[in-house]
Design a protein around this motif. Sequence first.
Motif, short mmCIF file in Angstrom:
data_model
loop_
_atom_site.label_atom_id
_atom_site.label_comp_id
_atom_site.label_asym_id
_atom_site.label_seq_id
_atom_site.Cartn_x
_atom_site.Cartn_y
_atom_site.Cartn_z
N ALA A 72 92.95 -12.74 41.34
CA ALA A 72 91.50 -12.55 41.51
C ALA A 72 91.02 -11.20 40.97
CB ALA A 72 91.13 -12.69 42.99
N PHE A 73 91.72 -10.14 41.33
CA PHE A 73 91.33 -8.82 40.83
C PHE A 73 91.49 -8.75 39.31
CE2 PHE A 73 92.88 -4.71 39.31
CZ PHE A 73 91.84 -3.88 39.68
N GLY A 74 92.64 -9.19 38.83
CA GLY A 74 92.92 -9.12 37.39
C GLY A 74 91.92 -9.95 36.59
N SER A 75 91.52 -11.10 37.13
CA SER A 75 90.60 -11.97 36.40
C SER A 75 89.24 -11.31 36.23
CB SER A 75 90.41 -13.30 37.14
OG SER A 75 91.60 -14.04 37.09
N TYR A 76 88.69 -10.80 37.34
CA TYR A 76 87.38 -10.15 37.23
C TYR A 76 87.47 -8.93 36.32
CZ TYR A 76 84.85 -12.88 40.77
OH TYR A 76 84.22 -13.88 41.46
N SER A 77 88.53 -8.13 36.43
CA SER A 77 88.55 -6.93 35.60
C SER A 77 88.80 -7.28 34.13
CB SER A 77 89.52 -5.85 36.09
OG SER A 77 90.50 -6.37 36.90
N LYS A 78 89.59 -8.32 33.89
CA LYS A 78 89.82 -8.67 32.49
C LYS A 78 88.53 -9.17 31.83
CE LYS A 78 92.55 -11.70 29.52
NZ LYS A 78 93.57 -12.75 29.48
N LEU A 79 87.79 -10.01 32.55
CA LEU A 79 86.59 -10.60 31.94
C LEU A 79 85.36 -9.72 32.06
CD1 LEU A 79 86.95 -14.28 33.23
CD2 LEU A 79 87.82 -13.30 31.11
N GLY A 80 85.36 -8.79 33.03
CA GLY A 80 84.11 -8.07 33.27
C GLY A 80 84.25 -6.57 33.42
N GLY A 81 85.44 -6.05 33.28
CA GLY A 81 85.61 -4.61 33.43
C GLY A 81 86.02 -4.23 34.84
N LYS A 82 86.54 -3.01 34.93
CA LYS A 82 87.15 -2.54 36.17
C LYS A 82 86.22 -2.66 37.40
CE LYS A 82 90.77 -0.11 37.75
NZ LYS A 82 92.15 -0.49 37.50
N ASN A 83 84.95 -2.35 37.21
CA ASN A 83 84.06 -2.38 38.38
C ASN A 83 83.95 -3.76 38.98
OD1 ASN A 83 83.59 0.27 38.53
ND2 ASN A 83 81.68 0.23 37.32
N GLY A 85 86.25 -5.79 38.97
CA GLY A 85 87.54 -6.01 39.63
C GLY A 85 87.44 -5.82 41.13
N TYR A 86 86.55 -4.89 41.54
CA TYR A 86 86.42 -4.66 42.98
C TYR A 86 85.93 -5.90 43.71
CZ TYR A 86 87.35 0.18 42.01
OH TYR A 86 87.96 1.32 41.61
N LEU A 87 85.17 -6.73 43.00
CA LEU A 87 84.75 -7.98 43.63
C LEU A 87 85.98 -8.85 43.94
CD1 LEU A 87 82.63 -10.00 44.56
CD2 LEU A 87 82.27 -10.66 42.18
N GLY A 88 86.93 -8.84 43.00
CA GLY A 88 88.17 -9.58 43.25
C GLY A 88 88.93 -9.00 44.43
N LEU A 89 88.93 -7.67 44.47
CA LEU A 89 89.65 -6.99 45.55
C LEU A 89 89.00 -7.30 46.91
CD1 LEU A 89 92.08 -5.29 45.03
CD2 LEU A 89 90.65 -3.25 45.15
N PHE A 90 87.69 -7.31 46.91
CA PHE A 90 86.91 -7.66 48.10
C PHE A 90 87.33 -9.06 48.58
CE2 PHE A 90 82.78 -9.68 49.40
CZ PHE A 90 82.50 -8.90 50.52
N GLY A 91 87.49 -9.98 47.64
CA GLY A 91 87.93 -11.32 47.98
C GLY A 91 89.34 -11.33 48.55
N ILE A 92 90.21 -10.54 47.94
CA ILE A 92 91.59 -10.51 48.43
C ILE A 92 91.63 -10.00 49.87
CG2 ILE A 92 93.84 -9.40 48.08
CD1 ILE A 92 93.12 -9.38 45.04
N LEU A 93 90.83 -8.98 50.14
CA LEU A 93 90.78 -8.46 51.52
C LEU A 93 90.20 -9.51 52.47
CD1 LEU A 93 89.67 -4.77 50.86
CD2 LEU A 93 91.94 -5.63 51.49
N ALA A 94 89.19 -10.23 51.99
CA ALA A 94 88.61 -11.28 52.83
C ALA A 94 89.67 -12.33 53.15
CB ALA A 94 87.42 -11.92 52.14
N GLY A 95 90.49 -12.65 52.17
CA GLY A 95 91.55 -13.65 52.38
C GLY A 95 92.55 -13.18 53.43
N ILE A 96 92.87 -11.90 53.38
CA ILE A 96 93.81 -11.35 54.37
C ILE A 96 93.21 -11.46 55.76
CG2 ILE A 96 94.85 -9.15 55.14
CD1 ILE A 96 95.24 -8.47 52.17
N MET A 97 91.92 -11.15 55.83
CA MET A 97 91.23 -11.24 57.12
C MET A 97 91.22 -12.69 57.64
SD MET A 97 87.53 -9.55 57.61
CE MET A 97 86.39 -10.81 57.10
N ILE A 98 90.93 -13.62 56.75
CA ILE A 98 90.89 -15.02 57.18
C ILE A 98 92.26 -15.48 57.65
CG2 ILE A 98 90.50 -17.42 56.45
CD1 ILE A 98 88.44 -16.38 54.47
N LEU A 99 93.28 -15.18 56.84
CA LEU A 99 94.62 -15.64 57.21
C LEU A 99 95.06 -15.06 58.55
CD1 LEU A 99 97.07 -17.33 56.64
CD2 LEU A 99 97.92 -15.57 55.09
N SER A 100 94.64 -13.81 58.82
CA SER A 100 95.10 -13.18 60.06
C SER A 100 94.66 -13.99 61.30
CB SER A 100 94.59 -11.73 60.14
OG SER A 100 93.23 -11.70 60.50
N PHE A 101 93.41 -14.47 61.33
CA PHE A 101 93.03 -15.23 62.54
C PHE A 101 93.37 -16.72 62.40
CE2 PHE A 101 89.44 -17.97 61.61
CZ PHE A 101 88.85 -17.42 60.49
#
Length: 477
Positions: A72-83, A85-101
């Motif tokens: 997710a992070f790599g996809s957004y940064s490859k297609l849209g630039g590093k900034n 990428g943070y959207l991908g990172l935000f998603g990854i963190l959301a996934g961690i949060m979801i999996l935890s509960f």
Amino acid sequence: MDNRGNFSGRIGFILAAAGSAVGLGNIWRFPYLAGENGGAIFLLVYLCCIFLLCYPVMVGEIAIGRAANRDAFGSYSKLGGKNWGYLGLFGILAGIMILSFYNVVAGWAFGYFLHISFGDLLNHENFGNFFGEYVNDIIDVSSINGLANSNLIFSLVFMALTAIIVSLGIQKGIEASTKIMMPALYLILIGIIIYSLTLPNAIEGVKFYLIPDLGELKIQTVVDGLKQAFFSLSLGMGALITYGSYLSKKENITSSAAVISMADTSVAFFAGLMVFPLVHFLAYKLEINAQEIGTSGPPLIFVVLPQIFHEMGPLLGRFIGGSFFLLVCFAALTSTISLLEVPVAYLVDQKKMNRKYVVWMVALLIFICGLPSMVSMGMIPALNKLTFYRGQDFLTFIADMSDITLTIGGCLMTIFISRRWGIHNMDAELALGNETYMQSGVRRFLHITIRWVAPILLGFLSIVIILEKFFGIANLI
Ligand code: TRP
């Protein structure tokens, strides 16, 4: 980026993505949300959300993942630039949060499966009390018929099962396991529906579920429908970007996404068709009105259904009840593996870490993140009644926060496609594996929804959801 792994073909991808989509959301949350929001009216709103908002977001996510061929992070940064990428990172963190509960609730279901199939759970008198004690006491190792009654262990085992599958990789782990679990899930579901329709008073349940209560459409219905649709289809946090990155360029994304959406929606629909006849059967048995059975809220499958299995008698109850919770476990497991795959893919792709090592490390970490949710059901009073969150428990808080991140993530994704990556690039990706795409109505539909309808409606509804969570919808209107 060779050797990242890939799905063997269309069926493998569809089953894995449908497996991600079909989960506790369908079987545990959809029926009670439908019940609370007037049955058939909710179904209608839900279908509109899927068609207008979720389908385009799903196609967009898969296209991004396949075009970039990265996490997710790599996809957004490859297609849209590093900034971006943070959207991908935000998603990854959301996934961690979801999996935890999510893993905590999956652990409860796993424990129920064991206790019903091999223990004496169904002999209880009061299932409400039992559930209260069960979720409250996480390390009670005293045994029921030789089974340790500890949901700490059950959820640890569930996380370990998830980790084993993910560590085996895309084809041997995720694809192979979903190819067994998904068909099994459908079979069990259909079997239980057929049986439940033969029970006395079942038809009343079907009527309640399918005949719309023509009360006016409330904003709460729309908000609940949208949240549920996003969560149920696993959208908004990069799970399908990640799965899409393992998909071959030969496959048709628009039609696969349609099949995945339909598979998910049909399981949610069937789950309701299984639950409501059962509830009305119980009402008949107890000689009360079905409305008096509290079907609202999470206890539906952990309190009301066990009581129904109890009414079926010892042998049949054990069999049907055990099958039901096995079904819930399959549904949950195909979802937890997709949730775990997202951060794992990130670390493997970006940090070049060893897959097996990453899987176990991340799984353990997320399990630990889930501990506050696990002890928030009464064991630790401060977490049971959060003062800053209208006195609700921590698990509910985390679950609600993930609803918010998903719609925001989906909204930003559509903005990413139209304002940064370019809708023509998405078109080019979708045309691979679909020769007629460029002239199709689907393309026109996707352009309108991704450019205008989805960003505007998702943006607006995300704000409504935030206000609703913190202030309560009744106070807003
Ligand atoms: N869709 C699953 C369910 O309905 C949960 C899930 C799995 C999920 N992966 C996801 C939700 C990714 C959001 C994002 O239970």
